[in-house]
Design an enzyme around this catalytic site. Sequence first.
Site, mmCIF file in Angstrom:
data_model
loop_
_atom_site.group_PDB
_atom_site.id
_atom_site.type_symbol
_atom_site.label_atom_id
_atom_site.label_comp_id
_atom_site.label_asym_id
_atom_site.label_seq_id
_atom_site.Cartn_x
_atom_site.Cartn_y
_atom_site.Cartn_z
ATOM 1 N N CYS A 1 0.663 -1.375 0.313
ATOM 2 C CA CYS A 1 -0.024 0.076 -0.245
ATOM 3 C C CYS A 1 0.735 1.332 -0.375
ATOM 4 C CB CYS A 1 -0.743 -0.139 0.979
ATOM 5 S SG CYS A 1 -1.819 -1.399 0.969
HETATM 6 C C1 UGA Z 1 -1.606 0.464 5.983
HETATM 7 C C2 UGA Z 1 -2.083 1.066 6.401
HETATM 8 O O1 UGA Z 1 -1.986 0.865 7.903
HETATM 9 C C3 UGA Z 1 -3.359 0.934 6.260
HETATM 10 O O2 UGA Z 1 -4.971 1.305 7.107
HETATM 11 C C4 UGA Z 1 -4.502 1.336 4.989
HETATM 12 O O3 UGA Z 1 -5.430 0.952 4.812
HETATM 13 C C5 UGA Z 1 -3.713 -0.323 4.080
HETATM 14 O O4 UGA Z 1 -2.101 0.560 4.048
HETATM 15 C C6 UGA Z 1 -4.405 -0.213 2.843
HETATM 16 O O5 UGA Z 1 -3.802 0.868 1.715
HETATM 17 O O6 UGA Z 1 -4.392 -1.326 2.314
HETATM 18 P P1 UGA Z 1 -0.888 -2.011 6.057
HETATM 19 O O7 UGA Z 1 0.893 -2.054 4.792
HETATM 20 O O8 UGA Z 1 -1.365 -3.092 6.383
HETATM 21 O O9 UGA Z 1 -1.724 -0.840 6.213
HETATM 22 O O10 UGA Z 1 0.615 -1.227 7.064
HETATM 23 P P2 UGA Z 1 1.211 -0.581 8.473
HETATM 24 O O11 UGA Z 1 0.634 -1.940 9.178
HETATM 25 O O12 UGA Z 1 0.584 0.390 8.088
HETATM 26 O O13 UGA Z 1 2.946 -0.710 7.817
HETATM 27 C C7 UGA Z 1 2.941 -0.077 6.674
HETATM 28 C C8 UGA Z 1 4.564 0.074 6.623
HETATM 29 O O14 UGA Z 1 4.698 1.348 7.345
HETATM 30 C C9 UGA Z 1 5.412 -1.348 6.922
HETATM 31 O O15 UGA Z 1 6.969 -1.091 6.252
HETATM 32 C C10 UGA Z 1 5.251 -1.239 8.051
HETATM 33 O O16 UGA Z 1 7.095 -1.889 8.769
HETATM 34 C C11 UGA Z 1 6.386 0.654 8.500
HETATM 35 N N1 UGA Z 1 6.042 0.401 9.789
HETATM 36 C C12 UGA Z 1 4.480 0.023 10.156
HETATM 37 C C13 UGA Z 1 6.184 1.310 10.590
HETATM 38 O O17 UGA Z 1 7.644 1.946 10.726
HETATM 39 N N2 UGA Z 1 6.636 1.459 11.971
HETATM 40 C C14 UGA Z 1 4.874 0.928 12.286
HETATM 41 O O18 UGA Z 1 4.428 1.000 13.762
HETATM 42 C C15 UGA Z 1 4.040 0.627 11.641
#
Ligand code: UGA
Length: 449
Positions: A279
């Site tokens: 995403c």
């Molecule tokens: C993300 C959004 O958080 C969701 O709200 C959205 O619905 C989704 O994209 C989408 O568009 O479908 P997702 O990609 O599953 O969800 O994952 P996240 O948990 O947000 O992580 C995204 C990236 O951010 C990852 O690479 C993760 O490592 C990084 N991240 C996540 C961080 O660096 N710190 C965090 O605390 C959480």
Amino acid sequence: MKVSVIGTGYVGLVSGVCLADKGHEVVCVDIDPKKVDRINRADPPIHERGLDELLEKNIGTHLRATTDLATAVRESDLSLIAVGTPFKGDEIDLRYIRQAAADIGNALRGKNGYHVVIVKSTVVPGTTENVVLPELERASGKKAGVDFGVGMNPEFLREGEAIEDFMSPDRIVLGGIDERTTDVLAELYSVFQDVPKIRTSPRTAEMIKYTANSLLATMISFSNEIGNLAASLGGIDVVEVMRGVHLDKRLTPILADGRRVVPGFTTYLEAGCGFGGSCFPKDVKALIAHGEKAGSPMRLLAQVVQVNERQPARVIELIKKHHASLDGLSVAVLGVAFKPGTDDIRESPALPVLETLLAEGAKVTVFDPIAVEPLQAAYPSQPIRYAEKLTDATTSADVIVLMTRWPEFKELPSLLSGRDPQPLVVDGRRMLDKASVARYEGIGLTPVA
Ligand code: UGA
């Protein structure tokens, strides 16, 4: 309500299964008969916590899967489009969206009565009204707003927590071209009470989705840029910096009894090796390209992407501080999933790290609790050794690189205690206490030599 869901990726399948569990009659449609077969056998084609149970519970009663889109659409009141919207280098690729709209439109030709078509896939602002609606009208020979309704309902599901996020939503955005569409969409979600519901236009709904993801991605790149500066200046640890920043009571409000509220978004304000997944990278790039076309360049977001793309190289630099040449170096890469709780390796920062290590002759061992199969499929002929257990990966490594915040990696300090010589640990996620291993390097930190 009778619902057809077009596309059984993680958004479509999770939405379908959850809506069925909430009492709707759901048919999931996919062009891939193997996927359809697996769903009908209650064998989920994707890894998502809680999905097995929910699929098992609903399949054959409120839920079924089929490859027959036309019948599924004709026999339902509402269709959700949940097909992929990849980024194709210079803009969002809407070919699957167009195809789904054309197929639904063809099916509507033979349907009597009003039908509602809702885009659930992430699409750039304007797509529902300017691409999907005309395609539906063309293929059906019918009129939007009269014979059928069109709307946009973005999803806010995190991979790994998608079931939980769907079942306990923080917001529901209902974007309809008219009141009638929005009313039908509201009816679909009437089972979710006490949730803020925003009634708006499709293009605002589309924009809400991109803005939400872009904000989180920006917070990550911002933290990484601060971390990189901290490392360059020396003697500053970004973890301490961010701890100090998080204590701002506007970020972590103080309750009357003195306790702190720690909102989930503060975890995006931490430095690391960068964001990945299906995403953030594609959505931010698609919005940048869309802004460019609209004559409104997204300068800040362009930098968000650039900072992110350079971040994996930081991990390599940290290794090279200690080992000028990677040739023959034994390196354990811990974690290849883009984040914990998923086997998804798409756009994972671990991949460029892995590729550089292999290209420069390192002997690479990979351990990931669940993402090994997708990695093997992506790199079928690379000389990668796959470890079954964490200990197998780390036993003879000169360097251990932490790329995914899997909780089990917290055991590393105890696994390494007493080992001689001690391996170098490069913490791409800043998840270990820097004093807990003998030789530590981390993003956003220059240890005093
Ligand atoms: C993300 C959004 O958080 C969701 O709200 C959205 O619905 C989704 O994209 C989408 O568009 O479908 P997702 O990609 O599953 O969800 O994952 P996240 O948990 O947000 O992580 C995204 C990236 O951010 C990852 O690479 C993760 O490592 C990084 N991240 C996540 C961080 O660096 N710190 C965090 O605390 C959480």
